[in-house]
Each structure stands twice: as structure tokens, then as C-alpha cells.
Design an enzyme around this catalytic site. Sequence first.
Site, mmCIF file in Angstrom:
data_model
loop_
_atom_site.group_PDB
_atom_site.id
_atom_site.type_symbol
_atom_site.label_atom_id
_atom_site.label_comp_id
_atom_site.label_asym_id
_atom_site.label_seq_id
_atom_site.Cartn_x
_atom_site.Cartn_y
_atom_site.Cartn_z
ATOM 1 N N ASN A 164 50.802 30.246 35.542
ATOM 2 C CA ASN A 164 49.870 29.173 35.892
ATOM 3 C C ASN A 164 50.570 27.819 35.690
ATOM 4 O O ASN A 164 50.783 27.400 34.560
ATOM 5 C CB ASN A 164 48.625 29.287 35.000
ATOM 6 C CG ASN A 164 47.572 28.239 35.311
ATOM 7 O OD1 ASN A 164 47.816 27.303 36.068
ATOM 8 N ND2 ASN A 164 46.401 28.381 34.710
ATOM 9 N N HIS B 97 44.000 29.198 43.208
ATOM 10 C CA HIS B 97 44.707 28.800 41.988
ATOM 11 C C HIS B 97 45.176 30.068 41.282
ATOM 12 O O HIS B 97 44.464 31.076 41.256
ATOM 13 C CB HIS B 97 43.757 27.987 41.101
ATOM 14 C CG HIS B 97 44.307 27.753 39.741
ATOM 15 N ND1 HIS B 97 45.537 27.158 39.548
ATOM 16 C CD2 HIS B 97 43.827 28.045 38.500
ATOM 17 C CE1 HIS B 97 45.775 27.093 38.246
ATOM 18 N NE2 HIS B 97 44.759 27.629 37.587
ATOM 19 N N CYS C 250 43.564 22.345 36.657
ATOM 20 C CA CYS C 250 43.968 23.313 37.678
ATOM 21 C C CYS C 250 43.385 23.006 39.056
ATOM 22 O O CYS C 250 43.836 23.557 40.062
ATOM 23 C CB CYS C 250 43.603 24.722 37.223
ATOM 24 S SG CYS C 250 44.434 25.147 35.695
HETATM 25 O O1 UT7 Z 1 43.644 27.841 34.815
HETATM 26 C C1 UT7 Z 1 42.670 27.278 33.987
HETATM 27 C C2 UT7 Z 1 41.578 28.209 33.804
HETATM 28 N N1 UT7 Z 1 41.976 29.284 32.927
HETATM 29 C C3 UT7 Z 1 41.732 30.521 33.267
HETATM 30 O O2 UT7 Z 1 41.262 30.789 34.346
HETATM 31 C C4 UT7 Z 1 41.996 31.603 32.236
HETATM 32 C C5 UT7 Z 1 40.782 32.487 32.094
HETATM 33 N N2 UT7 Z 1 40.916 33.479 31.075
HETATM 34 C C6 UT7 Z 1 41.743 34.562 31.185
HETATM 35 O O3 UT7 Z 1 42.511 34.662 32.128
HETATM 36 C C7 UT7 Z 1 41.651 35.633 30.140
HETATM 37 O O4 UT7 Z 1 40.508 35.440 29.356
HETATM 38 C C8 UT7 Z 1 42.892 35.738 29.210
HETATM 39 C C9 UT7 Z 1 44.084 36.233 30.013
HETATM 40 C C10 UT7 Z 1 43.195 34.388 28.584
HETATM 41 C C11 UT7 Z 1 42.629 36.767 28.110
HETATM 42 O O5 UT7 Z 1 42.273 38.022 28.672
HETATM 43 P P1 UT7 Z 1 40.957 38.788 28.183
HETATM 44 O O6 UT7 Z 1 40.910 40.018 28.969
HETATM 45 O O7 UT7 Z 1 39.808 37.840 28.296
HETATM 46 O O8 UT7 Z 1 41.314 39.129 26.705
HETATM 47 P P2 UT7 Z 1 40.490 38.803 25.395
HETATM 48 O O9 UT7 Z 1 40.623 37.364 25.041
HETATM 49 O O10 UT7 Z 1 39.121 39.382 25.535
HETATM 50 O O11 UT7 Z 1 41.276 39.664 24.348
HETATM 51 C C12 UT7 Z 1 41.266 41.110 24.384
HETATM 52 C C13 UT7 Z 1 42.168 41.636 23.291
HETATM 53 C C14 UT7 Z 1 41.904 40.986 21.935
HETATM 54 O O12 UT7 Z 1 42.118 41.975 20.934
HETATM 55 P P3 UT7 Z 1 40.895 42.721 20.268
HETATM 56 O O13 UT7 Z 1 40.043 41.637 19.644
HETATM 57 O O14 UT7 Z 1 40.192 43.443 21.367
HETATM 58 O O15 UT7 Z 1 41.567 43.629 19.274
HETATM 59 C C15 UT7 Z 1 42.987 39.951 21.840
HETATM 60 O O16 UT7 Z 1 43.337 39.647 20.501
HETATM 61 O O17 UT7 Z 1 43.527 41.339 23.617
HETATM 62 C C16 UT7 Z 1 44.125 40.641 22.523
HETATM 63 N N3 UT7 Z 1 45.132 39.735 23.079
HETATM 64 C C17 UT7 Z 1 46.401 40.106 23.305
HETATM 65 N N4 UT7 Z 1 47.039 41.259 23.123
HETATM 66 C C18 UT7 Z 1 48.352 41.308 23.475
HETATM 67 C C19 UT7 Z 1 44.944 38.449 23.461
HETATM 68 N N5 UT7 Z 1 46.101 37.960 23.938
HETATM 69 C C20 UT7 Z 1 47.015 38.971 23.850
HETATM 70 C C21 UT7 Z 1 48.368 39.081 24.203
HETATM 71 N N6 UT7 Z 1 48.990 40.259 23.997
HETATM 72 N N7 UT7 Z 1 49.057 38.057 24.749
#
Ligand code: UT7
Length: 336
Positions: A286, A256, A116
Amino acid sequence: MDKIRAAITGIEAFLPEYRLTNEELSRMVDTSDEWIMQRIGIKERRIMTGKDKATSDMGAEAVKKLLKKTGTNPDDVDFLICATITPDMPFPATANIIAHKVGIHNAWSFDINAACSGFIFALITASQFVESGRYKKVVVVGADMMSAITNYKDRTTSPLFGDGASAVLLEPSPDEDGIIDHIHHVDGLGRLHLHMKAGGSLRPASHETVDNDEHFIYQEGQTVFKFAVSKMADVAVEMMERHGITAENLAWLVPHQANMRIIDATARRMGIDPKQVMINIRKYGNTTAATIPLCLYDYENVLKKGDNIILAAFGAGFTWGSVYLKWAYDGNSVAG
Ligand code: UT7
């Protein structure tokens, strides 16, 4: 002799027609428009479709349009650099394939793999060639076909990514405008949290790697999020301090586009108004190396000569950095 400065003198883009909406994605994995909008801020992303289509096809379309818009003869291009992590194939470089497809024959070229941060790393690499005085016309492409490495069975990564390409022309600046400074970093330990497990020399492709879905993006989202929020803001704020840039004299932050929450946090740390931030994550997601030039392309109409602009990125590697530049022309024209 005064130092030569490199300036972006034209920009173009290519976006595939197909729009993968949150509604369609919700039928593929267990997710919803509400979750994606709240946690990431993406409504839809473009997907490259068609047989035998690859990153070079998107990059070549962007470069063709760029050469036309800037009235540049392909024979006059000295050097082309392509930032991508989704090359057409492991070798040769996608940059070479793009050059061939657009009829650039008098240049040499190579790829940069910085995920990225790819565009800002490539931009600074390219600017050194212009600043050397030996190179007059350099093309920088940011292109990624993320759909090729996205697992559409994985709800944690599939909403994030899209396909797209954008290209800029770099030329010696006739005045003070152009690329002024950069702060770039890498931390190879970050590879543990964001990578593709197989397909390289460590784990060559095999039936087993394919069966295990190891040819897709692997990301530990929360860890990457934490690093992204702090590192991207760190380098953007450091750049402001280094050059006496304030909320008053900054025209634009071009971040980004990985997650709206990361973008908002960066703008808050910089103390700038959300109106000073270029955002198009909602419609493209992205696109990795293409996000920053796609923003500049989308906002080109409102850019003015002399605008103070900070570019900032964070990505796999980990890689991160910021660039300070003064925009070289008014609106949707070309410099010079
Ligand atoms: O560009 C390269 C660099 N990359 C980035 O900058 C990405 C950085 N990371 C992020 O943007 C975020 O971490 C994500 C968007 C990938 C995920 O968001 P988050 O707020 O960190 O969610 P999480 O991984 O903590 O998940 C929270 C909950 C989980 O459920 P439980 O365990 O709380 O029941 C996940 O299973 O959300 C669930 N979850 C979803 N639910 C519905 C994860 N993905 C999804 C989804 N739809 N697509």
C-alpha cells in the site's frame, strides 16, 4: 461552448530500488510470508533508502520522467498538485518542493491530504482547473514514503505499506474521452480508527511522544477493513448505476491497493471478472496516494482509447470515492 473535459494524457512513475520482502520482514517482527499473503496479498514492498531522501525526491523523479515522455516544457505547466500524507516536512508543501526540483517555475502548487483517497481527490481537484478553460497543463502527483511513518516493531501495520510515486499530466480533451464523473465522501469520525497520534498541533513532538511511538501509523485494522469493504464498493457500484456501466462495457476497475480481500470484495459487489481489475499490491504493498496511478502506469500498455475505467479508493479520514473516466490514448504512448 461545449463543456471542456480533462483527460490524462501521460503517466509516469518512480519506485525505489530496495525491496523489503516478507522474509526480511519476518526477521524484524513476528510474522510470516504465509500470513501476509493470506490476509493481505503482499509479497514485497519498495523502500526509499539513502541519506536525506524524502517524498519529494520520488515525486520529482516521476514528474521529470512524465515531462520527458509527454514532451512537456516545464515552463508550460500551469499548476501542480501533490497528494501525500508523508510530506517532506509539515510546511511548505511538498508540491512546491517537487516543482522546484524539476524546474517548474510558472505554476502554483499545493498538497492534498486525503490519505489513500489522495490521488482521486487530487485528480478531481485538478480536473476542475482544466475544465475552467484557464489551465492547459496540470500535473497531478501521488507520492508517499510510508516507510517514514511505519513502525517496524509493529506486526499489525509494518507488512502493509511501501514507498512509491506516480504522476499524470491532465490536459483539455479534444473529444469525449477524459474524466466524466466522481463521487467523493469524507467522515471525520473515522479519524479515531486510523491516524498518527502526534506531530501535529494536538500533540506536538516531545520526548514523550517519541518514546511512546506516537509518530507512526495507528490503525484499528478490523474496523477500517469493514468500512473499506462496504464504502469502496458502494461508490463503485453507484458509479456503475449512474452511467449504465456493466461488467460487459467496463474495461477496468482500478482499486486502491490496501488488501487483496478488500479488492476482491469490491469486484464481487460490482459483478465484474477478476481479470477486469488492476492489481499490483503483491509487489508494492500500500503506497497510499500512489497506488492508483501506479496501477495505471503498470497497465498502460494494455489500455486503449475510450476504455471505460472506474477508480475507487478508501482511506484515512475516513475518505473514499470513485471516479469514472474514459482513457484518452492507446497503449504506452501519449495522447494527441
Ligand atoms: O489503506 C488505508 C485503509 N487501510 C486498510 O484498508 C486496511 C484494512 N485492514 C486490513 O487490511 C486488515 O484488518 C489487516 C491486514 C490490517 C489485519 O488483518 P485481519 O484479518 O483484520 O487480522 P486481525 O487484526 O483480526 O488479526 C488476526 C490475528 C490476530 O491474532 P489473534 O488475536 O487471532 O491470536 C493478530 O494478532 O492475526 C494476528 N496478526 C498477525 N499474525 C501474523 C496481526 N498481524 C499479524 C502479522 N503476522 N503481521
